[in-house]
Design an enzyme around this catalytic site. Structure first.
Site: not given
Ligand code: C2G
Length: 146
Positions: A44, A46
């Protein structure tokens, strides 16, 4: 029994994650979370601070989470939905539209993100504290100009 399925990295677990998981848990009876492995996060693009095993353990300790499964690929969602019998696939709305193709298998829901908090913000905050500390130490160490 309504099953909700979501995915994420959940690095530096914070209140934005908690609020999303709480709202997701209110959509059904059990919440399954696909936690991105370190290898998948590399795919990803990340870079995580907290290793997968600890991010998984943190999620498992969250009262809103029923079970945590590893997320290793983008493609596993369809088979996960079928295996887990997920009725709802849900993500924060930064992903709005990305997973609409799953609508033939489950109801696809995007919930508003929590504003003013993110893992990136926390990393920047930690870096700023570190830099400030380094400057302070440098200042303390340098000889005072007479
Ligand atoms: N999230 C949120 N509010 C935030 C930060 C994150 O609602 N302030 C939500 C994101 O929208 C996501 C979840 O928390 O639904 C997890 O966020 P991340 O760990 O950043 O996930 P991500 O790296 O976007 O991975 O296949 C899908 C991916 O694995 C998603």
């Amino acid at each position: 029994m309504i099953t909700v399925l979501t995915y994420g990295t959940f690095d530096l677990f914070h209140v934005g994650h908690v609020r999303l998981l709480r709202r997701l848990s209110q959509l059904g009876d059990r919440l399954i979370v696909g936690c991105s492995t370190d290898e998948f996060n590399a795919i990803k693009g990340k870079k995580t601070v907290v290793p997968f095993a600890q991010r998984k353990e943190t999620l498992e300790a969250c009262r809103y989470v029923t079970r945590v499964i590893p997320e290793m690929t983008w493609e596993q969602k369809r088979s996960d939905i079928i295996r887990e019998g997920a009725d709802i696939f849900a993500m924060g709305d930064d992903w709005a539209g990305h997973f609409d193709d799953l609508a033939d298998l489950a109801q696809v829901v995007y919930l508003p993100r929590t504003e003013n908090i993110s893992t990136t913000d926390l990393k920047r905050f930690a870096a700023a504290i570190h830099n400030e500390k380094v400057q302070m130490l440098r200042g303390a160490a340098s000889p005072t100009r007479s």
